[in-house]
Design an enzyme around this catalytic site. Sequence first.
Site, short mmCIF file in Angstrom:
data_model
loop_
_atom_site.label_atom_id
_atom_site.label_comp_id
_atom_site.label_asym_id
_atom_site.label_seq_id
_atom_site.Cartn_x
_atom_site.Cartn_y
_atom_site.Cartn_z
N LYS A 172 16.91 88.16 -17.77
CA LYS A 172 16.25 87.68 -18.98
C LYS A 172 16.59 86.21 -19.23
O LYS A 172 17.76 85.79 -19.07
CB LYS A 172 16.69 88.51 -20.19
CG LYS A 172 16.25 89.97 -20.13
CD LYS A 172 14.77 90.11 -20.40
CE LYS A 172 14.38 91.58 -20.51
NZ LYS A 172 12.95 91.75 -20.83
N HIS B 185 4.90 97.93 -16.68
CA HIS B 185 6.00 97.75 -17.63
C HIS B 185 6.39 99.13 -18.14
O HIS B 185 5.53 99.95 -18.48
CB HIS B 185 5.53 96.86 -18.78
CG HIS B 185 6.50 96.77 -19.91
ND1 HIS B 185 6.40 97.56 -21.05
CD2 HIS B 185 7.59 96.00 -20.09
CE1 HIS B 185 7.39 97.26 -21.87
NE2 HIS B 185 8.12 96.32 -21.31
MG MG Z 1 9.13 91.91 -20.12
#
Ligand code: MG
Length: 383
Positions: A170, A301
């Site tokens: 991230k 996702h």
């Molecule tokens: Mg994402």
Amino acid sequence: MNGDVITSVETYALAVPLPRSLSDATARLTAWTVPVVEIRTADGRIGTGISGVHHGADLLTRVIDRHYAPELLGAASEDILGTWKRLYWLPTHWVGRAGTVHMALSMVDIALWDLAAQRAGLPLWRLLGGTPGPIETYNTDGGWLNLSVEEVIRDLGALADRGWRRLKVKIGTPDWREDAARVRAVRTAIGPDLTLMCDANQRWDLHTATRMLPVLAEAGMDWFEEPVHADDVLAHQRLQAAGIVDIAAGESLYSYHAFTTFIATGALRVVQVDVTRVGGVTEFLQIARHAAAAGLRVVPHAGDMMQVHQHLAGTFLSETPPLLEYIPWTREAFVHRSVVRDGYAARPQEPGASTAIAATARERWQVKGIGATPSNRRARQPR
Ligand code: MG
């Protein structure tokens, strides 16, 4: 009465605590909430539809309770496409054709496909004509933004030791130079052999995302996920046109038409459609087939924590081997839990969509005050 006629609709939600507090560039998480719809039919079957949220589970269940359930009672559960269209064009369309209302439709659609697969006596992937081999997964659970660089390196190394070859990091802090240092340090520590991808969760503008492209290319990032606001098609298009790193997006797109716009304008290379955000299995397949036909990679996702997507991968023609996102947070909520070994997910063998909720999970994690039991309802009156 035909066996497939819907006789009751029940909703509830589970809040499954995470082993540790986590954050990305937009959200801080301590639990993952699974809104659930259980649709019963006259032949005694129960189809289960799920979503995945960190806030607002009650909004999804209320759409089902107040607006969809009266339409479903007495209807034929096998008419999946007809039901989809009927619910989609209810007056709720005008207050939420993307987001809450559409995610509630997704839950219903998943439940109807679960019923169809059960009635066929097949796991959903087999009903859809999928190949039986195991599906490779990538792991998102080691690269969170609230972890220090040292913790990320340690966690990604541990996941690699357990067999994953593809791992996500991230990024998306207010100072892009911090992120540049982060991805460089991770790549240096982890070595050249593992595949890394990164995710800014929409928090940068086009200028910042553009500055990061050469840094991400140098760190060998397989893709750059949600670099800018999810609705900014032109910014995605410009970033992809630079041809430096593949752009990934889709977890914040809610319709076939939203995806076709991104695809037609060359705004992405990795299509992250989520069965819980678009209108269920029905719309997922429409998008995945369209994207694959355009030569793009379809990598779902995992708003469902992979439970439904493990059936959907590898059910459409594509030259790219299927790949799934793996996050293990809600695995124990299900009767038939996903099985991942050495980074590969085994195909489920039980009939259905693997969405049935374990009784023990309801006892442990059901959220008070969310949902409605079947006894609360009456079917809509004939018009
Ligand atoms: Mg994402």
